[in-house]
Design an enzyme around this catalytic site. Structure first.
Site, PDB file in Angstrom:
ATOM      1  N   THR A  20      -7.412  11.297   2.548  1.00  0.00           N
ATOM      2  CA  THR A  20      -6.475  10.681   3.506  1.00  0.00           C
ATOM      3  C   THR A  20      -5.386  11.641   3.961  1.00  0.00           C
ATOM      4  OG1 THR A  20      -4.996   9.965   1.741  1.00  0.00           O
ATOM      5  CG2 THR A  20      -6.723   8.426   2.391  1.00  0.00           C
ATOM      6  N   ASN A  42       0.810  -1.227   0.000  1.00  0.00           N
ATOM      7  CA  ASN A  42       0.000   0.000   0.000  1.00  0.00           C
ATOM      8  C   ASN A  42       0.841   1.273   0.000  1.00  0.00           C
ATOM      9  OD1 ASN A  42      -2.588   1.571   0.766  1.00  0.00           O
ATOM     10  ND2 ASN A  42      -1.186   2.033   2.467  1.00  0.00           N
ATOM     11  N   TYR A  69       3.408   9.294 -11.620  1.00  0.00           N
ATOM     12  CA  TYR A  69       2.482   8.573 -10.739  1.00  0.00           C
ATOM     13  C   TYR A  69       1.520   7.713 -11.555  1.00  0.00           C
ATOM     14  CZ  TYR A  69      -0.941   7.999  -6.907  1.00  0.00           C
ATOM     15  OH  TYR A  69      -1.799   7.498  -5.944  1.00  0.00           O
ATOM     16  N   LYS A  72       1.312   3.665 -11.319  1.00  0.00           N
ATOM     17  CA  LYS A  72       0.095   2.970 -10.875  1.00  0.00           C
ATOM     18  C   LYS A  72      -0.466   2.069 -11.981  1.00  0.00           C
ATOM     19  CE  LYS A  72      -0.123   4.508  -6.624  1.00  0.00           C
ATOM     20  NZ  LYS A  72       0.008   3.601  -5.477  1.00  0.00           N
ATOM     21  N   ILE A  92      -9.557   9.902  -2.407  1.00  0.00           N
ATOM     22  CA  ILE A  92      -9.875   9.482  -1.044  1.00  0.00           C
ATOM     23  C   ILE A  92      -9.250  10.489  -0.092  1.00  0.00           C
ATOM     24  CG2 ILE A  92      -9.808   7.571   0.610  1.00  0.00           C
ATOM     25  CD1 ILE A  92     -11.180   6.819  -2.079  1.00  0.00           C
ATOM     26  N   LYS A 149       8.621  -9.572  -4.855  1.00  0.00           N
ATOM     27  CA  LYS A 149       9.708 -10.564  -4.935  1.00  0.00           C
ATOM     28  C   LYS A 149       9.980 -11.194  -3.563  1.00  0.00           C
ATOM     29  CE  LYS A 149      14.463 -11.173  -6.596  1.00  0.00           C
ATOM     30  NZ  LYS A 149      14.262 -12.590  -6.919  1.00  0.00           N
ATOM     31  N   SER A 195      -4.324   2.759  -8.299  1.00  0.00           N
ATOM     32  CA  SER A 195      -5.046   4.040  -8.314  1.00  0.00           C
ATOM     33  C   SER A 195      -5.880   4.130  -9.576  1.00  0.00           C
ATOM     34  CB  SER A 195      -4.056   5.203  -8.301  1.00  0.00           C
ATOM     35  OG  SER A 195      -4.727   6.431  -8.521  1.00  0.00           O
TER      36      SER A 195
HETATM   37  P1  NDP Z   1      -0.982   8.064   3.470  1.00  0.00           P
HETATM   38  O1  NDP Z   1      -0.092   9.248   3.499  1.00  0.00           O
HETATM   39  O2  NDP Z   1      -1.804   7.759   4.665  1.00  0.00           O
HETATM   40  O3  NDP Z   1      -0.136   6.780   3.111  1.00  0.00           O
HETATM   41  C1  NDP Z   1       1.031   6.769   2.393  1.00  0.00           C
HETATM   42  C2  NDP Z   1       1.933   5.809   3.123  1.00  0.00           C
HETATM   43  O4  NDP Z   1       3.029   5.468   2.281  1.00  0.00           O
HETATM   44  C3  NDP Z   1       2.507   6.387   4.411  1.00  0.00           C
HETATM   45  O5  NDP Z   1       2.354   5.451   5.446  1.00  0.00           O
HETATM   46  C4  NDP Z   1       3.971   6.601   4.084  1.00  0.00           C
HETATM   47  O6  NDP Z   1       4.848   6.388   5.209  1.00  0.00           O
HETATM   48  C5  NDP Z   1       4.204   5.526   3.076  1.00  0.00           C
HETATM   49  N1  NDP Z   1       5.361   5.779   2.233  1.00  0.00           N
HETATM   50  C6  NDP Z   1       5.640   6.857   1.453  1.00  0.00           C
HETATM   51  N2  NDP Z   1       6.837   6.686   0.855  1.00  0.00           N
HETATM   52  C7  NDP Z   1       7.314   5.488   1.282  1.00  0.00           C
HETATM   53  C8  NDP Z   1       8.487   4.733   1.031  1.00  0.00           C
HETATM   54  N3  NDP Z   1       9.457   5.171   0.212  1.00  0.00           N
HETATM   55  N4  NDP Z   1       8.631   3.548   1.646  1.00  0.00           N
HETATM   56  C9  NDP Z   1       7.687   3.071   2.475  1.00  0.00           C
HETATM   57  N5  NDP Z   1       6.562   3.726   2.767  1.00  0.00           N
HETATM   58  C10 NDP Z   1       6.377   4.915   2.164  1.00  0.00           C
HETATM   59  O7  NDP Z   1      -1.910   8.249   2.165  1.00  0.00           O
HETATM   60  P2  NDP Z   1      -2.926   7.283   1.409  1.00  0.00           P
HETATM   61  O8  NDP Z   1      -3.628   6.401   2.362  1.00  0.00           O
HETATM   62  O9  NDP Z   1      -3.732   8.166   0.551  1.00  0.00           O
HETATM   63  O10 NDP Z   1      -1.986   6.422   0.448  1.00  0.00           O
HETATM   64  C11 NDP Z   1      -1.933   5.012   0.480  1.00  0.00           C
HETATM   65  C12 NDP Z   1      -1.842   4.483  -0.936  1.00  0.00           C
HETATM   66  O11 NDP Z   1      -3.028   4.809  -1.656  1.00  0.00           O
HETATM   67  C13 NDP Z   1      -0.683   5.048  -1.762  1.00  0.00           C
HETATM   68  O12 NDP Z   1      -0.108   4.017  -2.523  1.00  0.00           O
HETATM   69  C14 NDP Z   1      -1.376   6.042  -2.691  1.00  0.00           C
HETATM   70  O13 NDP Z   1      -0.668   6.239  -3.898  1.00  0.00           O
HETATM   71  C15 NDP Z   1      -2.688   5.313  -2.926  1.00  0.00           C
HETATM   72  N6  NDP Z   1      -3.767   6.140  -3.441  1.00  0.00           N
HETATM   73  C16 NDP Z   1      -4.249   7.212  -2.736  1.00  0.00           C
HETATM   74  C17 NDP Z   1      -5.315   7.945  -3.216  1.00  0.00           C
HETATM   75  C18 NDP Z   1      -5.899   9.099  -2.457  1.00  0.00           C
HETATM   76  O14 NDP Z   1      -6.747   9.820  -3.031  1.00  0.00           O
HETATM   77  N7  NDP Z   1      -5.546   9.327  -1.212  1.00  0.00           N
HETATM   78  C19 NDP Z   1      -5.939   7.611  -4.500  1.00  0.00           C
HETATM   79  C20 NDP Z   1      -5.377   6.458  -5.140  1.00  0.00           C
HETATM   80  C21 NDP Z   1      -4.336   5.758  -4.623  1.00  0.00           C
HETATM   81  P3  NDP Z   1       5.388   7.595   6.151  1.00  0.00           P
HETATM   82  O15 NDP Z   1       4.220   8.518   6.324  1.00  0.00           O
HETATM   83  O16 NDP Z   1       5.783   6.898   7.404  1.00  0.00           O
HETATM   84  O17 NDP Z   1       6.525   8.242   5.449  1.00  0.00           O
END
Ligand code: NDP
Length: 269
Positions: free
Chosen positions: A211, A110, A177, A181, A209, A143, A162
């Site tokens: 978030t 995620n 992005y 995705k 979403i 992997k 996404s």
């Molecule tokens: P959040 O910010 O809550 O989640 C993003 C998470 O990714 C955080 O926990 C962050 O960790 C982590 N992260 C970022 N970079 C890294 C990295 N290099 N290695 C490991 N962890 C990493 O936002 P969302 O819940 O919105 O995002 C979750 C997923 O949903 C993502 O993949 C996003 O692309 C996808 N998404 C979101 C949408 C939206 O509208 N919100 C729409 C479509 C897809 P930390 O904060 O500790 O750095």
């Protein structure tokens, strides 16, 4: 080829098909207070799974989430630091979870980062940052945990992709992005084939979403988005947790290579 993971589940009752009792679920990127990661974790914990979540920078957020999962759902929960763009971090994560929890039933890839500008006006570093985290990072997770699934003979791998992997949505400039995705959606389909004898692989494609990830977007753009969404609003992360639980559980035993779009209808036109 012998297929080990294709048994029809013994349970018939719906609640039993969705039960995750005795399962271990790993979710990357679950450090936010209202992100998709923690909602997926809450859903899986509510159905009885032990949970491992990861963070990259927000350690306190992840620790708070772990405390809440333990307190509210009475399950075993733990967090690890893992930068998914680093192969070693991902390999260490999977090895540590197997050592502590003895198996991994499901892995939700995620973690993700958003793009900060278009191709012409941003640097190669910016392009690489997004592809490295969102596409390569997901492949590193595949992997590492795929080897565990193969050894166990079972597993469910779920990728948070996404709607941007389906459409080049307007007016954001986020080609890196979108490409990452789109790659994630096709990675799920390809792996579903590759791993057919030992694991199921699916993706979820959320729309807008609320978030915190898109907080930088101005009000005018937000209004433009809402006008283009048939349901007329952003989604909340809790509106996705049922889909994560479905893909992790036996309820989806005949589902692999699928992408579930949850976007309020944005991409249906
Ligand atoms: P959040 O910010 O809550 O989640 C993003 C998470 O990714 C955080 O926990 C962050 O960790 C982590 N992260 C970022 N970079 C890294 C990295 N290099 N290695 C490991 N962890 C990493 O936002 P969302 O819940 O919105 O995002 C979750 C997923 O949903 C993502 O993949 C996003 O692309 C996808 N998404 C979101 C949408 C939206 O509208 N919100 C729409 C479509 C897809 P930390 O904060 O500790 O750095």
């Amino acid at each position: 080829m012998e297929v080990k993971n294709n048994a029809v589940p013994k349970a018939d009752r719906l609640m039993d098909l969705f039960s995750l009792k005795g399962k271990v679920v790993v979710i990357t990127g679950a450090s936010g207070p209202r992100g998709m990661g923690i909602e997926a974790a809450r859903g899986c914990a509510e159905m009885g799974a032990d949970i491992v979540i990861t963070y990259a920078s927000r350690r306190e957020g992840a620790e708070k989430n772990v405390e809440q999962l333990q307190k509210e759902y009475g399950v075993r929960a733990k967090c690890y630091k893992c930068d998914v763009s680093q192969v070693k971090d991902v390999e260490d994560l999977v090895a540590n979870v197997v050592k502590e929890f003895k198996k991994i039933d499901a892995f939700i890839a995620n973690a993700g980062a958003t793009a900060q500008g278009g191709v012409v006006d941003s640097s190669y570093d910016e392009w690489h940052r997004v592809i490295q985290t969102d596409l390569n990072g997901t492949a590193y997770c595949a992997k590492a945990v795929g080897a565990v699934f193969k050894e166990q003979g079972f597993g469910s791998f779920v990728i948070t992709a996404s709607m941007s992997g389906h459409i080049a949505n307007y007016p954001q400039e986020q080609t890196s992005y979108n490409v990452a995705k789109a790659g994630c959606i096709h990675m799920a389909r390809s792996l579903a084939n590759e791993w057919r004898s030992f694991a199921r692989v699916n993706s979820i494609s959320p729309g807008y979403i609320d978030t915190g990830l898109s907080d930088f977007v101005d009000e005018k753009t937000q209004k433009l988005w809402h006008d283009m969404i048939p349901l007329g609003r952003d989604g909340q992360a809790k509106e996705l947790k049922g889909a994560y639980v479905y893909l992790v559980s036996d309820a989806s035993s005949y589902t692999t290579g699928a992408d579930i779009v949850i976007d309020g209808g944005y991409t249906c036109r």
